[in-house]
Design an enzyme around this catalytic site. Structure first.
Site, PDB file in Angstrom:
ATOM      1  N   HIS A   1       0.881  -1.174   0.000  1.00  0.00           N
ATOM      2  CA  HIS A   1       0.000   0.000   0.000  1.00  0.00           C
ATOM      3  C   HIS A   1       0.918   1.222   0.000  1.00  0.00           C
ATOM      4  O   HIS A   1       2.016   1.178   0.569  1.00  0.00           O
ATOM      5  CB  HIS A   1      -0.831  -0.053   1.293  1.00  0.00           C
TER       6      HIS A   1
ATOM      7  N   ASP B   1       3.284  -4.216   8.245  1.00  0.00           N
ATOM      8  CA  ASP B   1       2.024  -3.516   8.024  1.00  0.00           C
ATOM      9  C   ASP B   1       0.908  -4.530   8.278  1.00  0.00           C
ATOM     10  O   ASP B   1       0.651  -5.409   7.445  1.00  0.00           O
ATOM     11  CB  ASP B   1       1.983  -2.981   6.589  1.00  0.00           C
TER      12      ASP B   1
ATOM     13  N   GLN C   1      -4.284  -5.217   7.295  1.00  0.00           N
ATOM     14  CA  GLN C   1      -5.276  -6.169   6.794  1.00  0.00           C
ATOM     15  C   GLN C   1      -5.191  -7.513   7.512  1.00  0.00           C
ATOM     16  O   GLN C   1      -5.853  -8.462   7.107  1.00  0.00           O
ATOM     17  CB  GLN C   1      -5.105  -6.367   5.272  1.00  0.00           C
TER      18      GLN C   1
ATOM     19  N   CYS D   1      -4.755   2.368  -3.531  1.00  0.00           N
ATOM     20  CA  CYS D   1      -3.479   2.891  -3.008  1.00  0.00           C
ATOM     21  C   CYS D   1      -2.339   1.907  -3.258  1.00  0.00           C
ATOM     22  O   CYS D   1      -1.454   1.739  -2.408  1.00  0.00           O
ATOM     23  CB  CYS D   1      -3.567   3.226  -1.523  1.00  0.00           C
TER      24      CYS D   1
HETATM   25  N1  PLP Z   1      -1.681  -0.646   4.674  1.00  0.00           N
HETATM   26  C1  PLP Z   1      -2.657  -1.402   4.173  1.00  0.00           C
HETATM   27  C2  PLP Z   1      -2.334  -2.807   3.756  1.00  0.00           C
HETATM   28  C3  PLP Z   1      -3.946  -0.888   4.052  1.00  0.00           C
HETATM   29  O1  PLP Z   1      -4.916  -1.653   3.547  1.00  0.00           O
HETATM   30  C4  PLP Z   1      -4.188   0.442   4.459  1.00  0.00           C
HETATM   31  C5  PLP Z   1      -5.527   1.045   4.291  1.00  0.00           C
HETATM   32  O2  PLP Z   1      -6.206   0.826   3.312  1.00  0.00           O
HETATM   33  C6  PLP Z   1      -3.131   1.185   4.987  1.00  0.00           C
HETATM   34  C7  PLP Z   1      -1.888   0.614   5.081  1.00  0.00           C
HETATM   35  C8  PLP Z   1      -3.316   2.579   5.469  1.00  0.00           C
HETATM   36  O3  PLP Z   1      -4.251   2.626   6.506  1.00  0.00           O
HETATM   37  P1  PLP Z   1      -4.731   4.044   7.054  1.00  0.00           P
HETATM   38  O4  PLP Z   1      -5.244   4.793   5.861  1.00  0.00           O
HETATM   39  O5  PLP Z   1      -5.802   3.699   8.025  1.00  0.00           O
HETATM   40  O6  PLP Z   1      -3.559   4.696   7.665  1.00  0.00           O
END
Ligand code: PLP
Length: 435
Positions: A147, A224, A227, A390
């Protein structure tokens, strides 16, 4: 559902229990375009049960005050509630309380680590922070499926420090290329940042293998867990990662609250990212001494009600059981992928054989823009995510500019997956796919 009991149940979520869970989520009875809402966008953000909504409301009605300051009764109560929430989240991921830092979301958590490392690289943080310094010749490694939240902060860190950003590529089936893992993680690697579960592919990455590789070359690991934390048991200590981040809003909690787990010795060596009130021991006009973690990273008035909401969300998930939730979603995910794969003109992104996946899949409908697919489904009350989620580099690698993503959660049903599948099949007919 109760929001207090830790379940030891291992049986599958049955129809009656699923109905009771759904009744806890007021928004699920919404009617959209004359049809009952089918919410399959939990990967973007989850819906909230009344237990979470009530916890925040009760906090404001009964306990509200700024934490860690003030000598009055409400300040003490609010501080206790705030720290109890931290203890709940710490237990949820197998960490110590002082290893849990509140952030506004996962994005802020990753930026916090990256800025702390660049501050250390500027010589801030003194002797303790020396091990965190990076510069020219050092490498930061991510994967091609990240992401943007777990890519851009590292691009910026590389630009600020002169380090090099490298990435582990994926195979055509979406899985990480083992040869690339071998080639890219070297003794120049200082940081390995990777996603536990892909927000596009639904693939669960081999965390233990990647952590072992990183440890072998002395690199720090940043997981991260956006998910994964909402959908499966997550034990950061058992996984052996140095840092992990996730967002409350994806796991039944409120927006505006995220979690950064960091190993206590590392957090205490890191220079702060944001500075200001509530994170110091002594301040003069020239300099300041900072509190130990987690307070050294919690400058300013905190998001208190959101931590209370997140703790209620954790208790809710635990009362159902993370293992049971994971199995429910994995079953829905298999139904989703099998159904989508059988529709002519539909390509599911990332389908490695035998890889564990969650209840999330992205797909391309040949010749039809994902926005049109999303609009077609919305006309039937079906909420999905469209675009690049993203993850532009990943879409580029897979040869598409965008995709449609369906993502389930503990409140999703077989019937909803089937409605989506019918909707997608009808969309292919409507748009004349393959004709
Ligand atoms: N990482 C992953 C795998 C995500 O799916 C997301 C959100 O869609 C994020 C990071 C970023 O999360 P946030 O926008 O809540 O900071």
């Amino acid at each position: 559902m109760t929001d207090t009991a830790q379940t030891t149940r291992t049986d599958a979520l049955g129809d009656a229990e699923l109905a009771a869970i759904r009744a806890d989520f007021p928004i699920l009875s919404t009617v959209v375009n004359g049809a009952p809402l089918v919410y399959l966008d939990s990967g973007a953000t989850s819906q909230k049960p009344v237990q979470v909504l009530d916890a925040e409301r009760v906090f404001y009605e009964r306990d509200n005050a700024a934490v860690h300051r003030g000598a009055h009764m409400l300040a003490a109560l609010a501080t206790e509630t705030f720290e109890d929430a931290r203890a709940t989240v710490a237990r949820f991921v197998g960490a110590r309380e002082d290893e849990i830092v509140w952030t506004s979301n996962a994005t802020e958590g990753i930026n916090l680590i990256a800025y702390a490392v660049s501050n250390a690289s500027l010589g801030r943080g003194g002797h303790a922070a020396r091990a965190l310094r990076i510069g020219p010749g050092d490498e930061i490694v991510v994967t091609e499926m990240e992401h943007h939240a777990n890519l851009l902060p590292w691009q910026e860190l590389a630009a600020r420090t002169g380090a090099t950003l490298r990435y582990i590529s994926i195979l055509d089936d979406g899985s990480l290329d083992p040869q690339s893992v071998d080639a890219v993680i070297t003794d120049r690697t200082r940081i390995l940042a990777f996603t536990h579960v892909s927000n596009v592919l639904g693939i669960v990455n081999p965390v233990a293998d990647l952590v072992a590789r990183a440890k072998a070359v002395g690199a720090l690991t940043v997981l991260d867990a956006c998910q994964s934390a909402p959908h499966m048991t997550l034990d950061v200590v058992a996984l052996g990662v140095d840092f992990a981040v996730f967002s409350g809003h994806k796991m039944l909690g409120p927006t505006g609250i995220g979690v950064l787990y960091g190993r206590a010795d590392l957090l205490n060596a890191m220079p702060p990212f944001l500075t200001g009130g509530s994170m110091i021991t002594t301040v003069t006009m020239e300099s300041a001494e900072y509190l130990p973690a987690p307070q050294r990273f919690e400058a300013g008035t905190q998001r208190i009600s959101q931590t209370v909401g997140l703790a209620a969300a954790v208790r809710y998930l635990e009362s159902v059981g993370l293992q049971r939730i994971a199995e429910h979603e994995s079953r829905l995910g298999e139904r989703l992928v099998a159904g989508l794969s059988s529709i002519a003109g539909v390509r599911v992104l990332g389908q490695p054989a035998g890889t564990h996946r969650v209840g999330l899949a992205s797909f391309d409908v040949a010749g039809v823009h994902s926005h049109d697919v999303g609009q077609f489904l919305d006309d039937r009350g079906i909420a999905v995510r469209v675009g690049h989620h993203c993850a532009q580099p990943l879409h580029r690698r897979l040869g598409v500019t965008s995709s449609t993503r369906a993502s389930a959660y503990l409140y999703s049903t077989d019937a909803e997956i089937d409605q989506l599948l019918t909707g997608v099949a009808d969309a292919t007919t409507f748009f004349g796919v393959g004709s």
